[in-house]
Design a protein around this motif. Structure first.
Motif, short mmCIF file in Angstrom:
data_model
loop_
_atom_site.label_atom_id
_atom_site.label_comp_id
_atom_site.label_asym_id
_atom_site.label_seq_id
_atom_site.Cartn_x
_atom_site.Cartn_y
_atom_site.Cartn_z
N GLN A 179 0.95 -1.14 -0.05
CA GLN A 179 -0.05 -0.16 0.00
C GLN A 179 0.83 1.21 -0.01
OE1 GLN A 179 -0.93 -2.69 2.10
NE2 GLN A 179 -2.30 -3.17 0.50
N PHE A 197 1.82 2.82 -3.49
CA PHE A 197 0.73 3.33 -4.26
C PHE A 197 0.11 4.41 -3.41
CE2 PHE A 197 1.16 -1.01 -5.99
CZ PHE A 197 1.45 -0.49 -7.04
N LYS A 198 0.56 4.82 -2.21
CA LYS A 198 -0.20 5.57 -1.38
C LYS A 198 -0.19 7.04 -2.04
CE LYS A 198 -0.24 6.93 3.66
NZ LYS A 198 0.44 6.64 4.88
N ASP A 222 -0.67 7.75 -4.90
CA ASP A 222 -1.62 7.81 -5.88
C ASP A 222 -3.02 8.03 -5.85
OD1 ASP A 222 0.72 7.85 -7.53
OD2 ASP A 222 0.60 5.63 -7.73
N PHE A 223 -3.55 7.65 -4.59
CA PHE A 223 -5.12 7.72 -4.24
C PHE A 223 -5.21 8.52 -2.99
CE2 PHE A 223 -3.61 3.39 -5.52
CZ PHE A 223 -4.30 3.17 -6.51
N ILE A 277 -5.83 4.51 2.16
CA ILE A 277 -5.32 3.00 1.36
C ILE A 277 -5.18 2.20 2.47
CG2 ILE A 277 -2.96 3.77 1.08
CD1 ILE A 277 -4.99 2.21 -1.68
N GLY A 312 -3.65 -1.84 -7.07
CA GLY A 312 -2.83 -0.70 -6.80
C GLY A 312 -2.07 -0.06 -8.17
N ASP A 351 -1.73 1.21 -11.90
CA ASP A 351 -2.64 2.28 -12.78
C ASP A 351 -3.40 2.71 -12.16
OD1 ASP A 351 -0.98 0.87 -15.32
OD2 ASP A 351 -2.22 -0.85 -15.16
N LYS A 352 -3.25 3.22 -10.91
CA LYS A 352 -4.29 3.96 -10.23
C LYS A 352 -5.57 3.25 -9.93
CE LYS A 352 -1.86 8.41 -11.10
NZ LYS A 352 -1.96 9.71 -11.40
N VAL A 353 -5.54 1.99 -9.85
CA VAL A 353 -6.75 1.25 -9.74
C VAL A 353 -6.56 0.46 -8.35
CG1 VAL A 353 -8.29 -0.50 -10.32
CG2 VAL A 353 -7.32 0.99 -12.32
N VAL A 354 -7.45 0.69 -7.37
CA VAL A 354 -7.09 -0.02 -5.99
C VAL A 354 -7.55 -1.77 -6.36
CG1 VAL A 354 -7.96 -0.18 -3.54
CG2 VAL A 354 -7.76 2.10 -4.78
N TYR A 398 -11.29 3.26 -7.10
CA TYR A 398 -10.65 4.24 -6.82
C TYR A 398 -10.75 4.52 -5.13
CZ TYR A 398 -12.14 6.08 -11.27
OH TYR A 398 -11.93 6.19 -12.51
#
Length: 362
Positions: A205, A208-209, A211-212, A216, A227, A229-232, A238
């Motif tokens: 997490q 990618f923290k 990016d969201f 997260i 995570g 491609d900015k997809v959780v 999102y």
């Protein structure tokens, strides 16, 4: 304390002895080479000082060199012994710090303790230790073990990588001092291994923290987390931004952790559903404790993540009707079942005001 003072005095005297020995070696070397030089000049036929004085000067110099060498060697050996002695004293002071009521707190490096594989769950805490030569101002991670009349803290130092990762996990805004007191759980018995395992669990997490915009951390340990491609995940591209626990969270069998009974947020959330209608609330603290707030009587109760009442906490209350050693679940049941009666005194005050209206006071 006296041992350390004696050791420091001995170290000072030893330094002085070493300086004197080096001075003696220098004087002896000068005298020896001067005598040998004069002896060679005399051999060449140049008259200087009497032969007896030249031999005395050479003998004197060689004697000084010998005494200085012996003294310097003794000073080196003594210095090594003093250093070992002071290190042992520092280690004793490092491993034992006394708190009030004669309760002894002993700090031990994990390398000095025999580690045995167990199924126990340990609570680790980040701390720093001031006043010790080897640990002054440095961040350590340790676990506390209770022994008879003392507490033993098994610790390891943290390197810069671990410290940076932990600051990111606990959101301390790159302030290392804010890490002090933070806690986490682990089944690993060595503090350094436990810290690395805790970091590895959060790593998917963390990367990618940025990016969201959602929290997260709610995806920790979920097998659906993606995570990239900015997809959780496929269920919530999102992220899950509601205050409740994500309904599609599923444990990742390859990335699981053991928790204390009341460490996880979803457990506390379920408990709060039972007690919030009666004006009580349970909150989790980052230092390994829980606080049960009674907003009706303005009391608060402190528990460990294991649900044990912290009786040594100065600002913690206790419900004596539940017994001396009642645990968190008993308190939750008490607050879930109690009846909160609110009285409205506004009408009574209006009646009293009408009664006294018209009276004059002199």
């Amino acid at each position: 304390m006296l041992r350390k003072v004696y050791g420091q005095v001995f170290e000072t005297v030893n330094v002085a002895l070493g300086f004197i020995s080096l001075t003696a070696i220098a004087i002896g070397a000068f005298s020896t080479f001067t005598g040998l030089g004069l002896h060679l000049i005399t051999k060449a036929g140049v008259k200087t000082i009497p032969e007896e004085r030249i031999e005395s000067l050479t003998t004197f110099g060689m004697g000084f060199c010998l005494c200085g060498g012996v003294g310097f060697a003794g000073a080196v050996v003594a210095a090594a012994s003093a250093a070992n002695f002071l290190d042992a004293v520092d280690k004793d002071e490092e491993e034992s710090r006394t708190s009030g009521n004669n309760n002894c707190v002993v700090f031990k490096p994990s390398d000095s303790v025999q580690q045995e594989p167990t199924d126990s769950l340990y609570l680790y805490q980040l701390m720093n230790l001031n006043g010790c030569r080897t640990l002054d101002g440095k961040l350590i991670v340790g676990r506390i073990e209770d022994e008879l009349n003392r507490k033993v803290i098994i610790y390891d130092k943290l390197d810069s990588f671990d410290t940076n990762m932990l600051m990111e996990i606990f959101d301390t805004d790159c302030d290392e001092d804010k890490l002090i007191g933070k806690a986490f759980s682990s089944t690993l018995s060595r503090p350094r291994d436990a810290a690395r395992d805790f970091i590895d669990f959060h790593r998917p997490q963390l990367q990618f923290k940025a990016d969201f915009g959602t929290d997260i951390e709610k995806c920790l340990g979920c097998r659906n987390f993606h995570g990239a491609d900015k997809v959780v995940c496929g269920y919530h591209p999102y992220g899950w931004d509601s205050s409740c626990i994500c309904p599609d969270w599923q444990p990742d069998k390859n990335n699981q952790r053991a928790y204390f009974p009341y460490e996880r947020s979803e457990i506390l959330q379920r408990l709060n559903q039972d007690i919030e209608p009666n004006r009580a609330y349970l909150s989790k603290n980052d230092d390994g404790t829980l606080t049960l707030w009674d907003n009706h009587t303005l009391r608060r109760f402190h528990f460990s993540w294991a649900g044990i009442l912290l009786e040594d906490s100065n600002d913690s209350d206790k419900l004596l009707e539940l017994g001396e050693h009642a645990r968190l679940l008993s308190y939750i049941q008490y607050f879930a079942a109690r009846a909160v009666i609110e009285f409205d005194y506004s009408a009574k005050i209006d009646d009293e005001s009408k009664t006294v209206k018209g009276y004059c006071y002199y």
